[in-house]
Enzyme design. Structure first.
Site, PDB file in Angstrom:
ATOM      1  CE  LYS A   5      -4.003  -2.219   2.371  1.00  0.00           C
ATOM      2  NZ  LYS A   5      -4.530  -2.675   3.548  1.00  0.00           N
ATOM      3  CD  GLN A  10      -3.595  -4.151   6.779  1.00  0.00           C
ATOM      4  OE1 GLN A  10      -3.510  -3.242   5.907  1.00  0.00           O
ATOM      5  NE2 GLN A  10      -4.094  -5.293   6.309  1.00  0.00           N
ATOM      6  CG  ASP A  37      -9.972  -0.027   4.772  1.00  0.00           C
ATOM      7  OD1 ASP A  37      -9.541  -0.650   3.619  1.00  0.00           O
ATOM      8  OD2 ASP A  37      -9.254  -0.789   5.796  1.00  0.00           O
TER       9      ASP A  37
END
Ligand code: NAD
Length: 289
Positions: free
Chosen positions: A51, A95, A118
């Site tokens: 990422k 995460q 997200d």
């Protein structure tokens, strides 16, 4: 035919790199993403590394905050408060999974919804559900729809989409996105009866289950577009480990019109859509200036 997720993701990243450069020159702001990782799960560290790398490659700032496994929920919450109030941070990603002693839903709820790249915050699920503009939509579902369009073209209206799986991160949001595209959507799950018969009616079949090769060729309608989200690690007869999807790719390939491979299908699109969300979050931040 094969739907090439790597190539589609590369094309999207190239387009985003141009948009980021335009954004920077117009507003003198460099979009930025902060990724928080707690603990030392090797798979999570690989995801985060990818990422960070891809964020920087398209000209955005990427900050990685690595925290030890014993980090408390309170510490994480106060860090999020700090990042929420920092105007130079446009996107925040924690995460997952988090260590067991931290309540994931409390953490997701504490992220400013406008920075929630997200798209897991209830505010963003609600915006997606209501079809409101400004929703940050979960990345994997966005990738699924872009891949379906890659094969079928822009207009998906009237097509019957069958989604296998009803998780908050894949099944439900992908169903909502397909509904927005005017598909007729059937959501199926572990308690669904006659799953193969329902799947056989699908023009677009999205499998997001986590069971290796669950979907067989005789579940697939002739000419259907198959989007395989599953990532399953199996051991081959030779003892090697291999990643496979939720669809029996080799069998289904002969029957369907197009299918995404695993790996190289939905996976690469997930990070590309994260970058898309980060740029969208940076654009949204202009409204609060
Ligand atoms: P999950 O475990 O949260 O949800 C699985 C869903 O499958 C559930 O809704 C359940 O009802 C359904 N299900 C379980 N058994 C079933 C059965 N026998 N028949 C029909 N439905 C059944 O999983 P998830 O987070 O939604 O992920 C699904 C898969 O997608 C996993 O393999 C995961 O690794 C993968 N995934 C891939 C990406 C990517 O970037 N490619 C991103 C997220 C998830």
């Amino acid at each position: 035919m094969n739907i090439d997720g790597k190539l589609t993701a590369q094309t999207l990243r190239d387009k985003l790199a141009i948009e980021v450069a335009e954004f920077k020159s117009r507003y003198k702001i460099q979009p930025s993403l902060t990724v928080i990782i707690v603990g030392d799960d090797p798979a999570s560290h690989i995801y985060v590394k990818n990422k960070v790398k891809q964020t920087q490659e398209i000209g955005m700032i990427s900050n990685e905050i690595k925290l030890p496994i014993e980090t408390t929920e309170n510490h994480l919450l106060s860090l999020l408060e700090q990042l929420n109030n920092d105007d130079s941070v446009h996107g925040i990603l924690v995460q997952l999974p988090l260590p067991k002693h931290i309540d994931e839903s409390a953490i997701i709820s504490a992220i400013n919804p406008d920075k929630d790249v997200d798209g897991f915050h209830a505010m963003n699920s609600g915006r997606l559900f209501n079809g409101e503009p400004g929703a940050l939509v979960p990345c994997t579902p966005q990738g699924c729809v872009l891949l379906a369009k890659q094969h079928l073209g822009k207009d998906l209206s009237g097509l019957h989409a069958v989604v296998i799986g009803r998780s908050n991160i894949v099944g439900k949001p992908v169903a909502m996105l397909l509904l927005q595209e005017n598909c007729t959507v059937t959501i199926t799950h572990s308690k669904t009866k006659n799953l193969p018969e329902l799947c056989k009616q699908a023009d677009i079949l999205v499998a997001a289950v986590g069971i290796a090769k669950l979907v067989k060729a005789d579940w697939v309608k002739e000419g259907a577009t198959v989007i395989d989200v599953g990532i399953n690690r199996i051991t081959t007869n030779e003892g090697a480990t291999k990643l496979v999807g939720d669809v029996d790719y080799v069998e289904a390939f002969e029957k369907c019109g197009a299918i995404t491979p695993v790996p190289g299908g939905v996976g690469p699109m997930t990070i590309a859509c994260l970058l898309k969300n980060t740029l969208a979050a940076a654009k949204n931040s202009l409204q609060s200036r």
